[in-house]
Structure formats: C-alpha cells, structure tokens
Design an enzyme around this catalytic site. Structure first.
Site, mmCIF file in Angstrom:
data_model
loop_
_atom_site.group_PDB
_atom_site.id
_atom_site.type_symbol
_atom_site.label_atom_id
_atom_site.label_comp_id
_atom_site.label_asym_id
_atom_site.label_seq_id
_atom_site.Cartn_x
_atom_site.Cartn_y
_atom_site.Cartn_z
ATOM 1 N N THR B 154 0.869 -1.195 0.000
ATOM 2 C CA THR B 154 0.000 0.000 0.000
ATOM 3 C C THR B 154 0.898 1.236 0.000
ATOM 4 O OG1 THR B 154 -0.213 -0.169 2.406
ATOM 5 C CG2 THR B 154 -1.986 -1.103 1.073
ATOM 6 N N LYS B 180 4.796 -6.820 3.323
ATOM 7 C CA LYS B 180 4.484 -5.416 3.076
ATOM 8 C C LYS B 180 4.348 -4.714 4.419
ATOM 9 C CE LYS B 180 1.080 -3.374 3.026
ATOM 10 N NZ LYS B 180 0.474 -2.387 3.984
ATOM 11 N N THR B 191 4.468 -7.964 11.927
ATOM 12 C CA THR B 191 4.327 -6.765 11.107
ATOM 13 C C THR B 191 3.091 -6.911 10.220
ATOM 14 O OG1 THR B 191 5.497 -5.270 9.677
ATOM 15 C CG2 THR B 191 5.686 -7.600 9.173
ATOM 16 N N GLU B 278 7.972 4.676 7.079
ATOM 17 C CA GLU B 278 7.475 5.915 6.467
ATOM 18 C C GLU B 278 8.437 7.075 6.777
ATOM 19 O OE1 GLU B 278 2.736 4.913 6.139
ATOM 20 O OE2 GLU B 278 3.467 5.862 7.955
ATOM 21 N N ASN B 401 1.664 11.033 6.778
ATOM 22 C CA ASN B 401 0.557 10.711 7.665
ATOM 23 C C ASN B 401 -0.382 11.862 7.976
ATOM 24 O OD1 ASN B 401 0.813 7.858 8.268
ATOM 25 N ND2 ASN B 401 2.863 8.474 8.909
ATOM 26 N N SER B 406 -8.606 9.490 5.247
ATOM 27 C CA SER B 406 -9.389 8.287 5.549
ATOM 28 C C SER B 406 -10.559 8.182 4.579
ATOM 29 C CB SER B 406 -9.905 8.330 6.972
ATOM 30 O OG SER B 406 -10.674 9.493 7.182
#
Lengths: 406, 406
Positions: B154, B180, B191, B278, B401, B406
């Site tokens: 993703t 992933k 994870t 990230e 982030n 959403s």
C-alpha cells in the site's frame, strides 16, 4: 522562535506574601538572557514535590528528593540552558555548591535550598557560572512573575503562569504557579519544571498529599511526545503568611478548598505546557469512558494521545477514526471491538464496532479545523473514565528536534 | 511516491513447488493497479501464523485465527487498499464470501482459505469487487514473486521479498517470503502482512512452533512508529513437495536447520520493512546489553527505538546521547544511572553515568552521516541482551501521515 499558535497571554498574577523573585545572567549558554531564577521564601515556608520517576534522574532531582523529607524551604534556584543530568560527581558538586552558597547568603541550612535545572543533558553545570549568577541574583532588584516565568524557559515559546485563590479558615489564600516545558513531556510524570507558591499555612505532609492528588489529573494526564525527562520537577511552597490556621490534614477547616484550588492551578499549568508542545498547532482533549476502571481508561487515553498516527491525522485535520480504533486496540487494556464508540467533537462517527452510517461530515470537518479538538471514546464495558491532553504532531516537532544540537 | 533511500533491490527468488501466484485488479480504490493477490497451494499444505494482539482485530485476523487451528491451507487471498477492519457484520460477510468463492473454485473447504487485507480502516470490503477480482485471478496467468510483492503493498515504496534454503533430511528445501509494511509498525506484533512459503514437509504444530520462535527476534523487534495495526498477520505455508520426511518436532532430522532458515528469513523480511519505514532515511540498530534479563533489555531497547526525541536526533545526525539516557530512564526497567554506558557505532560516548571525557567526535559524526546507525547501551547489571531495529523520524513521516486521508 515562533510563538505557539496555541499560546495564551501571560495573566496578571498577584504577589504571594513571603515570596521574592530575582533573576540573573549566569550565561550557561552563549546567550544574552537571564537564565538563573532565584526565589527567596519566608522563614517557616513548607514544601512538597512531585519528581520524575526516571531511573536516570538529574542530581537536582536527587537533591530535592532528599530535602523534601525535611519539608522546609527558604530558597529555590532554577537554572535554564543546562539540565546538569548524567554528569556524575561534577553534577552533584554543582548542586551542593548552589545550596551552600545560597545557605550562606540566607543564613539557613543547605537542605532548605531547592534546585532545578533544565537544558541539555550530559554537560556538568559550571560551578563558577552558577556562583557568579547567584551572587548577581542576591543583589538584583526583585522581579515579577512574568520575568521569572520567562527565565525558567528553554525551548518554550511563551512564558506560562496561572493563579487562583481559596477561602481557608476565613482567610483568602493565594496560589500562583509558573511552569516551563515544551518537549520531552510524557505521561505519569511531573512535567519538566513547575513551581507553585502559596501564602497559605500548610503542614508539609498535607501539602504533599494535596500536591500528589493534584498531580494525578493534571501533570500525569498530559503528553507531548511520550518522552519523560530526567529532570521533571513540580514543587509547591507554602509561606504561611495568609494568617489561616495551619492546614494539617484533610479535616482541617478549608482543607478541601485549598486542595481544590491547588488541583485547579495544576490543571491550568499542565494545559499551558501542552499548548506549548513542540510544533503544536492543535490542543487535543481525549476522553475515554466506559472502561473497566479509571486506570484502564487512562492507559487507553494515553495510547491514543501518544499515537503518532492519531497525532498526524489531527495535524492534517483528517477525521481518521480508524487510527483511534488502532490505538485502542494496541493499548493492552480490556476492550471489545464491537462495543466501541468514537466521537469527534459532538459527532458520533463510529458505534458498535463500525462506522455510523451516513454521519454528517460537515460538523466533524469544522471541528477539526479549530485549534481545540475533542476525541471521545466509549468502550461500553464499565464506569472507568479518564481525560488526557496532548497536541498534534507536525513538521514543527521534527524541525525543532532534528536540528537541536547537543 | 519516492522510493525509500534505504530500499533494497528485489532479489531473484526461486519458485516454491506447490505454490502458484496470480494477481488481479479488484479496484478496491480508484487506482489502476493490481490489488488482489491469489496464491494456490498444493493439497497437503500445512500452515502456521502469528497474528496481531490488537483488541480490535480485523475479521480477516479472526478468520485466520480460527482456520489456523485446523492447520491446512489451499489458498491465500490478499487484498490491498482496504483493511476491512472495524466494519462489523459486513466485514465478516466479505471474508466469508472470499473463502466460499475460493473453496468452490478449488473444491476445498472454506477453512482451507486464508485471507488478509490492508488499507484504510472502517470501510467494509465490497463483496462484489472481491468476487470479481477473485474470478479474474482464477483465470489469470501465473505471476512471479515480485508481482505478488508489489500487489500486496500500500504505502510501501518498494516490493519486499527474501529467500533462503536449508538441508532437511538430505533434501534441499526452499523458503521464500514476501512482506508489506511501512507505517503502523510496532513492537510485540507481527508486522502488517508477511507470507512465507516453503516446499518442506512440516507438521502444522511444529511449523507454528518454529514460526513463533522466529517471530520473537524478528517481527517483534522492529518498530517504525510504535503503532500496532489491527491487521498484522504473518502466515507460513509448507507445501511438502521437497520430499523430506515430515518435520514433526524439534527432534526430527533437519528440524534445527529448518528453524534456523525460517528465523533467518523472518529477520530479512523484518529489516526490509524497517527500511521502508514511512519517511525513513536511516536504519537504526539498537543493542542493549548488561540488563537484568533479555526481556528487560528488549523493553529498554524498544523505549529507545520508540522515542521521538532519539529518532529525530538521528534524523538530524546529532550524537545527542542524552536522549538515549532519557529513554533508558523512562523505560520503567531496572537501570542504574551511574553504571550506564552508551556508544554510537564503535565509539563509547558515555560511561559510568557521565560523558567519556574528550571522546573523538569525528568517527561518531562520520557514523551518523551513514544510512545505518548503531546505538549500543550497556547497563552493567546482568547478562540480559536484546537487539531491535527502527528508523529515524523525519518530515517525510509527517507528510505521509498528515496528508493520508481516511
């Protein structure tokens, strides 16, 4: 330094009989600002404190912990720009030197002198600078609360103070507090450095009881980054000049009023710290209800408050309640997914384990655009309840902390 | 999306007998990429798994938890772009529909079908899209590991896979894994989504034992942001095509070699996730020694790895070891300030509770400029030891982030 968008103006604060403030330039860093704060306290002043639970406390914290046992205070010395933490014998000697110099000046015991330092970890506080700064402070003009609040600050973007009063035994007593803190602010700890002064007459044991109780719903309920300092210190000093009969326990006349006023003051001060959270653009209030216990509610609320994904979502004004679900789920506390309800502001966005069908997004978006955001979680399990406060996580936090050099 | 500067090229991975991969476009989001991965597993394939400890698990996690009890697998379905978590009955129905459609296609039991989904929380996985995607996958050409690794991703910036071999009972067995994960990666959890395939013949109970053991020093030792997902899943499938006598317990011939190979593979996969953390620009390895126990060492290492102040200091290439002291102090584990020693790379910077006098800053600065940073802590108390991995905290994390909607 840009002032936090959540800053509050420094309020008008009344004097507290028996407290005199002075500031001086010790030049702990290469800056041209006052960085040493000296408070003289009247004879008979009692003291209580809440100190960091860190296993690596500063020598100032260790000094205060010992001196608090005796319960008497004549002076407070606060150094800004150097925390003196993790400095071995040289750090301990610096604190002893400060206490000795001050005791000689005031004619009191070294154990009547309380000290706190804030700034970089690992550099011994230079004794010569501390002594020269103290000597300058001894002869300086008295200053006001705002001067002192500015002098105890480091990465703070605005000075922080608050006051309240209570009627105790027919006498109006005054409580004033100043506080500093912006980063390395975490749960279950006193915030970095906070000082409360009152003219009430309070036995040190009861002052400690009241301060510990006031700490629980205030300093223990805020977090900026989940990082607990080596130097967190909140001290309360009571000069006894207000004329009330000594508060000795919870049954003393006015004890409830005093304790409530102290709790109110601590809460005001704690919120001022969150409002100066490094990089903060939004104050976030998180209330968890329906938990199995208050303690469980507190832990879940802190799991939400310390989640970088929740904090970045709020920074982005994104009603990403899935991240709240994640933070509830990872807290390690009793929770049942299919009973969970979540609201932003007053709008319920999820209930019974799924999104509220067709909830109105407009009031949620409007709420998130404001600078005070409320997140409510109902676990649907019991009566446990807690409210905590944090701030959002922004580029400002990264800029401040990736550039701050040791 | 910019590829992580810590990315590794996708390796050449061998086929695993008994495993066939296919991908398709279910279009769970408005994107034109494959987002459904379908693995067909030979009859007789055994399975083990490690699943999130979250109290708010996805229905896929609940499905896998039940199916793992039976220990047999014929198919794996992975959906990207929608985690299907926190979606109530509709989410459960989606998983049941996927299992039923696949079971009808393969002529197996629904409990032989394993499912995992990743993406936004709170939106039920659309059953019509899942079924259409499955139908397309059933008739698609077989694809390679890299296609599958890309399709399960993703916010990942690069596909992640690894392989190893072991000699078991005179037969060379092959283990291949794809994984992933980039954010919402946290301690004490598998994870996000990782899948290991081997042609070894392994009894499901022993496969579970080996996977649980492999998980402890790998997936349980990485953290990107301390945030644990609702969907964390690692599944291991053993097709039994290699010809070895079934591994039934630790005493079986080759059991040690198989377990060691599985542990090695899990560690490789875990580090690939941290390398795609990230916003990561540096991989940080934190080793804590001299703790009272391995468990205590692990907790202290995770306190350091999750500290935003430590992570931002590394981002800024700042040897701010005081923040490491802070993180040790707040961990709530046994530690004695005056025995604590800290190194960056091979350079000791603090020892016996204070800075090493006049340590050479040049090798420390050079070490911090690299993209792999080592922090070593010796508590000087006992023999407990742990190593964990994390990445730095940068503006990139905030950008990803605070903007992800959403």
């Amino acid at each position: 330094m840009t002032v936090s968008p959540l800053a509050r103006p420094f309020p008008a604060l009344p004097p507290v009989a028996g407290v005199e403030l002075r500031i001086a330039r010790a030049r702990y860093k290469t800056w041209d600002r006052c960085d040493l704060t000296f408070a003289t306290l009247a004879e008979g002043t009692t003291v209580a404190g809440v100190l960091t639970q860190s296993r690596c406390p500063s020598p100032e914290v260790e000094w205060c912990r010992k001196a608090l046992v005796l319960g008497n205070a004549r002076a407070l010395v606060v150094n800004a720009g150097n925390s003196n933490a993790f400095t071995g014998d040289r750090g301990r000697q610096a604190v002893e030197a400060i206490a000795a110099r001050t005791a000689a000046h005031l004619g009191c015991q070294p154990s009547d002198v309380f000290a706190a330092s804030t700034g970089v970890i690992g550099v011994p506080l230079p004794i010569d600078k501390a002594e020269a700064g103290l000597d300058a402070a001894f002869t300086a003009e008295a200053c006001d609360w705002q001067d002192a609040a500015e002098t105890i600050g480091t990465t703070d973007t605005y000075p922080k103070g608050a006051s309240t009063t209570a009627i105790v035994d027919g006498h109006t007593v005054t409580l004033v507090g100043i506080i500093k803190g912006s980063g390395m602010i975490a749960p279950d700890m006193a915030t970095m450095l906070g000082f409360v002064f009152t003219d009430a007459a309070v036995d040190p044991a009861f002052l400690q009881t009241a301060l510990t109780a006031a700490n629980t719903p205030s300093f223990s309920c805020i977090t900026v980054d989940g990082d607990a300092s080596t130097s967190d210190t909140v001290l309360a000093f009571a000069t006894g000049k207000a004329g009330n009969a000594m508060l000795v326990d919870a049954d003393s006349a006015g004890a409830d009023a005093f304790a409530a006023a102290l709790a109110d003051l601590c809460r005001q001060l704690a919120l001022l710290v969150v409002r100066d959270g490094e990089g903060a653009t939004k104050l976030i209030e998180i209330t968890v209800e329906g938990a199995e216990s208050d303690r469980s509610a507190h832990r879940i609320a802190m799991s939400i408050a310390n989640s970088p994904l929740v904090k970045t979502a709020i920074a982005g004004e994104d009603a990403n309640w899935g991240r709240v679900v994640m933070a509830v789920g990872k807290a390690g506390e009793p929770a049942e997914r299919d009973r969970l309800a979540i609201r932003f502001g007053t709008t319920q966005v999820a209930r019974d384990g799924l999104a509220v069908s067709g909830y109105d997004e407009a009031p949620v978006a409007a709420h998130l655009k404001g600078d005070e955001v409320e997140i409510g979680v109902d676990l649907g399990l019991g009566d446990g309840r807690a409210t905590v406060w944090t701030c959002d996580l922004t580029h400002g936090y990264i800029s401040i902390n990736a550039d701050y050099r040791s």
